[in-house]
Scaffold this active site. Structure first.
Site, PDB file in Angstrom:
ATOM      1  N   ASP A  41     -14.290  23.540 -35.161  1.00 44.30           N
ATOM      2  CA  ASP A  41     -14.916  24.788 -34.699  1.00 44.30           C
ATOM      3  C   ASP A  41     -13.978  25.972 -34.950  1.00 44.30           C
ATOM      4  O   ASP A  41     -14.404  27.045 -35.390  1.00 44.30           O
ATOM      5  CB  ASP A  41     -15.344  24.707 -33.226  1.00 44.30           C
ATOM      6  CG  ASP A  41     -14.349  23.972 -32.348  1.00 44.30           C
ATOM      7  OD1 ASP A  41     -13.417  23.345 -32.882  1.00 44.30           O
ATOM      8  OD2 ASP A  41     -14.480  24.034 -31.112  1.00 44.30           O
TER       9      ASP A  41
ATOM     10  N   ASP B 223     -19.003  19.173 -45.655  1.00 38.56           N
ATOM     11  CA  ASP B 223     -20.283  19.659 -46.172  1.00 38.56           C
ATOM     12  C   ASP B 223     -20.504  21.091 -45.695  1.00 38.56           C
ATOM     13  O   ASP B 223     -20.810  22.010 -46.477  1.00 38.56           O
ATOM     14  CB  ASP B 223     -21.394  18.729 -45.642  1.00 38.56           C
ATOM     15  CG  ASP B 223     -22.734  19.003 -46.275  1.00 38.56           C
ATOM     16  OD1 ASP B 223     -22.791  19.783 -47.243  1.00 38.56           O
ATOM     17  OD2 ASP B 223     -23.744  18.443 -45.794  1.00 38.56           O
TER      18      ASP B 223
ATOM     19  N   ASP C  46     -19.504  24.938 -47.900  1.00 36.95           N
ATOM     20  CA  ASP C  46     -20.531  25.962 -48.160  1.00 36.95           C
ATOM     21  C   ASP C  46     -20.103  27.306 -47.577  1.00 36.95           C
ATOM     22  O   ASP C  46     -20.300  28.348 -48.197  1.00 36.95           O
ATOM     23  CB  ASP C  46     -21.880  25.542 -47.558  1.00 36.95           C
ATOM     24  CG  ASP C  46     -22.721  24.769 -48.554  1.00 36.95           C
ATOM     25  OD1 ASP C  46     -22.176  24.398 -49.617  1.00 36.95           O
ATOM     26  OD2 ASP C  46     -23.913  24.526 -48.286  1.00 36.95           O
TER      27      ASP C  46
END
Ligand code: NAD
Length: 360
Positions: free
Chosen positions: A227, A251, A255
């Site tokens: 986080d 993943d 991005d």
């Protein structure tokens, strides 16, 4: 040196951008005295059209017998292409998943680099960008939540779904070794990202990464909770060199890191196995909307070829030369339409390839 390279042009803009990357590799051969023997492999829609399936055993065998694979991209327009009338296991994307599996590609590398010349495309504020950023995300690709046991059941009339996140120490060790090896070729810092305050799999991840770190005393290791990492990527991206993380976290974070560079046509990627072998491809798709128009940006594929030189063929000097040539062309103001801005010189796919080749 002599190498065998499997080339997968694929679909859409794939053949155009792979053509330009091959032009660059040919120039590298000419300049540095290497020989690359190419073999073309069909994958995705091109393979469906020629062979009826998105991946053949012959294609796998050719890829396996090569030193590395360089790919464009596969797939078509899901609304109009006949490939998407086929059942999911016979569509272009199934071929890509199958070849990754067949080649045991467990390590995914996604660099996020901000070119000074393209700062305008970065969605972050000037003061956050600072001197820019240059990081690479090393993501575990074949384990964790996406490959764990899953089920959906109904208990006492209530539907319940379960996904399991499993990692064993071997899976963690091999990806950690990749990250440390890569950091050794860069600024020598690994940030291992986990959720060790909650997850057992993350606590094991942290322990094993620390064991691996002991073999790399010249590399700095830090741990970061996922986080916090998501925040730091948009707060202070310049702090990262190599980010090492598991499948799902990678993943999402890769991005996010791509988006902060702002230019999809510039982003390269690599997927590696336990040896030096790898499959190299741009992060973007086959862009069917611009296929055949000669306007696609070939730079992501050219930078993927540079990664291939560095990581699979150990040709670091040659990789540096390709990356420097890309930087030089941008500095001189040449742009494909996707990265065009006022006052710059617009060029097409082939011209961009020529300009980069000339500067190697
Ligand atoms: P996309 O990345 O192909 O395109 C998104 C947008 O970016 C489009 O407007 C496109 O024109 C533009 N774009 C992408 N690459 C560019 C480049 N090099 N130069 C200039 N502009 C560029 O994503 P999409 O439209 O969602 O997907 C199209 C097809 O690609 C689908 O079939 C999808 O499944 C496939 N795909 C393949 C891969 C892969 O081969 N690894 C990855 C992603 C998507």
């Amino acid at each position: 040196m002599e190498y065998k390279i499997a080339l997968i042009p694929g679909d859409g803009i794939g053949p155009e951008i792979v053509g330009e990357a091959k032009k660059i590799l040919d120039r590298v051969c000419e300049k540095y005295g290497h020989k690359f023997n190419y073999e073309e492999v069909l994958l995705g829609g091109a393979s469906i059209d020629a062979c009826g399936v998105p991946l053949t055993q012959e294609a796998i065998d050719t890829a396996k017998s090569s030193d590395a694979v360089l790919m464009g991209s596969i797939g078509g327009d899901a609304k109009t292409s006949p490939w998407y009338k086929l059942e999911p296991s016979k569509r272009p994307e199934a071929g890509l998943l199958a070849i990754r599996k067949a080649l045991n590609l467990f390590a995914n590398l996604r660099p996020a680099y901000l070119y000074e010349e393209l700062k305008g495309a970065c969605p972050l504020k000037e003061e956050v960008i600072g001197d820019g950023f240059d990081m690479i995300i090393v993501r575990e690709l074949t384990g964790g939540l996406y490959f764990g046991e899953r089920k959906t059941v109904e208990e006492n009339g209530v539907r319940k779904a379960v996904d399991t996140l499993t990692y064993d120490e071997k899976e963690i060790r091999r990806i950690a070794v990749k990250a440390f090896e890569i950091a050794g070729k860069r600024r020598k810092k690994v940030t291992s990202v986990d959720k060790a305050n909650v997850l057992d799999s993350s606590r094991l991840w942290r322990k094993v990464v620390e064991e691996v770190a002991a073999d790399y005393p010249d590399i700095t290791l830090e741990h970061m909770l996922v986080d916090n990492c998501a925040m730091q990527l948009v707060h202070n991206p310049g702090q990262f060199d190599v980010i090492l993380t598991e499948n799902m976290f990678g993943d999402i974070l890769s991005d996010e890191a791509s988006m902060v560079t702002g230019s999809i046509g510039m982003l390269s990627s690599a997927s590696l196995n336990e040896t030096k072998f790898g499959l190299y491809e741009p992060s973007h798709g086959s862009a069917p909307d611009i296929a055949g128009k000669g306007i696609a940006n070939p730079i992501a594929t050219i930078l993927s070829a540079a990664m291939m030189l560095r990581f699979s063929l150990d040709l670091d000097k040659e990789a540096d030369a390709v990356e420097a040539a890309v930087q030089q062309v941008l500095k001189e103001g040449y742009r494909t339409v996707d990265i065009m801005s006022e006052g710059m010189k617009e060029v097409g796919t082939k011209e961009m390839g020529d300009l980069i080749a000339e500067r190697i």
